[in-house]
Scaffold this motif. Structure first.
Motif, PDB file in Angstrom:
ATOM      1  N   PHE A   1       0.813  -1.208   0.000  1.00 11.55           N
ATOM      2  CA  PHE A   1       0.000   0.000   0.000  1.00 11.55           C
ATOM      3  C   PHE A   1       0.852   1.265   0.000  1.00 11.55           C
ATOM      4  O   PHE A   1       0.426   2.290  -0.522  1.00 11.55           O
ATOM      5  CB  PHE A   1      -0.940   0.004   1.209  1.00 11.55           C
ATOM      6  N   ILE A   2       2.036   1.231   0.632  1.00 10.89           N
ATOM      7  CA  ILE A   2       2.844   2.457   0.695  1.00 10.89           C
ATOM      8  C   ILE A   2       3.833   2.570  -0.465  1.00 10.89           C
ATOM      9  O   ILE A   2       4.614   3.520  -0.519  1.00 10.89           O
ATOM     10  CB  ILE A   2       3.618   2.564   2.017  1.00 10.89           C
TER      11      ILE A   2
ATOM     12  N   ASP B   1      -1.186   3.052   7.223  1.00  5.97           N
ATOM     13  CA  ASP B   1      -1.762   3.412   5.931  1.00  5.97           C
ATOM     14  C   ASP B   1      -2.772   2.380   5.478  1.00  5.97           C
ATOM     15  O   ASP B   1      -3.828   2.713   4.934  1.00  5.97           O
ATOM     16  CB  ASP B   1      -0.633   3.560   4.909  1.00  5.97           C
ATOM     17  N   PHE B   2      -2.457   1.102   5.705  1.00  4.55           N
ATOM     18  CA  PHE B   2      -3.352   0.023   5.300  1.00  4.55           C
ATOM     19  C   PHE B   2      -4.688   0.116   6.032  1.00  4.55           C
ATOM     20  O   PHE B   2      -5.757   0.038   5.415  1.00  4.55           O
ATOM     21  CB  PHE B   2      -2.676  -1.325   5.577  1.00  4.55           C
ATOM     22  N   VAL B   3      -4.646   0.292   7.349  1.00  3.99           N
ATOM     23  CA  VAL B   3      -5.876   0.364   8.144  1.00  3.99           C
ATOM     24  C   VAL B   3      -6.709   1.572   7.741  1.00  3.99           C
ATOM     25  O   VAL B   3      -7.934   1.476   7.546  1.00  3.99           O
ATOM     26  CB  VAL B   3      -5.541   0.402   9.649  1.00  3.99           C
ATOM     27  N   LEU B   4      -6.055   2.727   7.596  1.00  6.37           N
ATOM     28  CA  LEU B   4      -6.787   3.932   7.204  1.00  6.37           C
ATOM     29  C   LEU B   4      -7.418   3.770   5.826  1.00  6.37           C
ATOM     30  O   LEU B   4      -8.556   4.200   5.593  1.00  6.37           O
ATOM     31  CB  LEU B   4      -5.845   5.131   7.203  1.00  6.37           C
TER      32      LEU B   4
ATOM     33  N   HIS C   1      -3.479   7.914   0.082  1.00  8.61           N
ATOM     34  CA  HIS C   1      -2.540   7.272   0.994  1.00  8.61           C
ATOM     35  C   HIS C   1      -1.727   8.327   1.741  1.00  8.61           C
ATOM     36  O   HIS C   1      -1.753   9.520   1.402  1.00  8.61           O
ATOM     37  CB  HIS C   1      -1.606   6.335   0.213  1.00  8.61           C
ATOM     38  N   LEU C   2      -0.990   7.874   2.750  1.00 11.26           N
ATOM     39  CA  LEU C   2      -0.212   8.809   3.554  1.00 11.26           C
ATOM     40  C   LEU C   2       0.797   9.580   2.704  1.00 11.26           C
ATOM     41  O   LEU C   2       0.992  10.780   2.890  1.00 11.26           O
ATOM     42  CB  LEU C   2       0.509   8.055   4.679  1.00 11.26           C
ATOM     43  N   HIS C   3       1.452   8.884   1.777  1.00 11.33           N
ATOM     44  CA  HIS C   3       2.436   9.591   0.953  1.00 11.33           C
ATOM     45  C   HIS C   3       1.770  10.595   0.017  1.00 11.33           C
ATOM     46  O   HIS C   3       2.335  11.637  -0.290  1.00 11.33           O
ATOM     47  CB  HIS C   3       3.296   8.592   0.158  1.00 11.33           C
TER      48      HIS C   3
END
Length: 401
Positions: free
Chosen positions: A157-158, A277-280, A299-301
């Motif tokens: 995911f990231i 990131d996965f959970v969010l 995603h966070l990035h």
């Protein structure tokens, strides 16, 4: 020196394989079109996972020739199953990158690979907390499959910025290798250092080091789902291989409370940002009525980029958070808890300030702009007041005359 040799071998093999795979992909035009959620602007090959898989296989092949690792190869089924799972998940990821497979098919394949690894490779048999054991083999297999699938998807995911996954994996896995090395000093056997977990971790670090030059911004090739899923599988396998396989009573000296949790905390620390990131992402997509594996640009990035960070700046912030968490957990084995806690709090504060820096800069620029506007408005009003006073004084003098 033995582990440095394995890490160096994995790095060199991966680096050379990356160059070969990159040339092959460019020659034959094997690069998918740019998607809406992508942050790059030109089509880039996503076959880095193939080169990384070659590096893993080559490093394990060299390790088979090293006498110190003879104990690991005494049970070849475990290693062959793990390597077979790594190859299988890499192939699945490459196919997904090329043909965009259905998410149900991908998840089913991940569960199948994880089940094979759990049955014949590595499996959780106990937890390092008060000697707690897993009550049944079915539960052990289920828990192992859950951890592997979760780790694979979290890492995948990231994987959205150049050098992000490779760099964070190097940092976290190096800290985890340091943990394995320290606990191995408490055993009398010389081969305690040469465990499956330490070998996997050394190979992971070498493979990521070898691929990072090709993946550094601006990346010439991405690791793709094949590389990210494989790294998640190997990272989870190394944590599972060491968790529950040590006797914490031999560590002595300090309170055993924190050391008992390190085998659980450190793997989580390595995957803290990917798991977050996965959970969010899953919660966000389910709440919106979408598939938990539906792609988006939240995603966070992506959020770091939207905040105003540069591509490289966002990657370095991920590196900083991973370093603070991973090294902080490792330091609990070396220093008193209150010192380590203070260091981690300072590290968290610095990382938070770096993360919020673009917002702070915008607020400061807005404040300066407002102050300039006020000064300009005040400056326009001053001449009017002076002219009025001068006119009034002139009128008064005229009346007196």
């Amino acid at each position: 020196m033995t582990f440095l040799l394995i890490t160096l071998a994995a790095a060199v093999i991966t680096f050379v394989a990356s160059r070969i795979v990159l040339r092959f992909a460019l020659k034959h035009g094997i690069h998918p079109p740019v998607r809406e959620r992508d942050v790059h602007s030109r089509p880039t090959p996503r076959l880095g996972g193939v080169a990384m898989c070659i590096g893993v296989l080559g490093a394990f092949g060299i390790a088979a020739l090293v006498p110190e690792f003879a104990g690991i190869w005494a049970e070849p089924t475990r290693i062959l199953t793990l390597l077979g799972g790594a190859v299988a998940i890499c192939v699945i990821g490459v196919l997904d990158d090329l043909f965009d497979l259905d998410w149900m098919l991908k998840l089913g394949a991940q569960i199948l690979v994880a089940t094979g690894v759990a049955l014949f490779g590595v499996q959780i048999v106990s937890l390092p907390i008060a000697g707690l054991t897993v009550p049944s083999s079915t539960m052990a297999i289920s828990l192992t499959v859950l951890i592997i699938v979760l780790a694979m998807n979290a890492v995948n995911f990231i994987d959205g910025l150049d050098g992000l996954v490779a760099g964070t994996t190097i940092i976290g896995s190096t800290a985890f290798f340091g943990y394995i090395w320290m606990i191995s000093q408490n055993f009398a056997q010389q081969n305690a250092y040469f465990s499956l977990a330490s070998l996997i971790t050394a190979v992971i670090v070498g493979v990521c080091l070898g691929f990072l030059p090709t993946n550094w911004h601006p990346a010439r090739m991405f690791m793709g789902d094949g590389g990210a899923l494989m790294l998640g599988l190997l990272t989870a396998a190394s944590a599972i291989a060491v968790t529950g396989q040590i006797d914490l009573g031999t560590m002595g000296g300090r309170s055993q409370i924190l050391p008992a949790f390190i085998p659980v905390l450190l793997p989580l620390a390595i995957l803290l940002l990917p798991l977050t990131d996965f959970v969010l992402a899953v919660v966000r997509r389910v709440v919106n009525g979408n598939s938990p594996f539906a792609a988006d640009r939240k995603h966070l990035h992506h959020r770091l980029l939207d905040m105003g960070h540069s591509h490289l700046g966002a990657v370095l912030i991920f590196y900083a958070w991973t370093t603070v968490v991973s090294v902080g957990c490792l330091l609990f084995l070396l220093w008193p808890w209150w010192i380590v806690l203070g260091i981690m709090l300072v590290g968290f504060l610095v990382c938070a300030m770096l993360t919020a820096a673009p917002v702070g800069r915008r607020v400061w620029r807005t404040f300066l702009r407002v102050m300039r506007e006020r000064r300009a408005a005040r400056g326009k009003m001053e001449p009017t007041r002076i002219d009025t006073r001068a006119t009034t004084r002139a009128d008064t003098l005229g009346d007196r005359r």
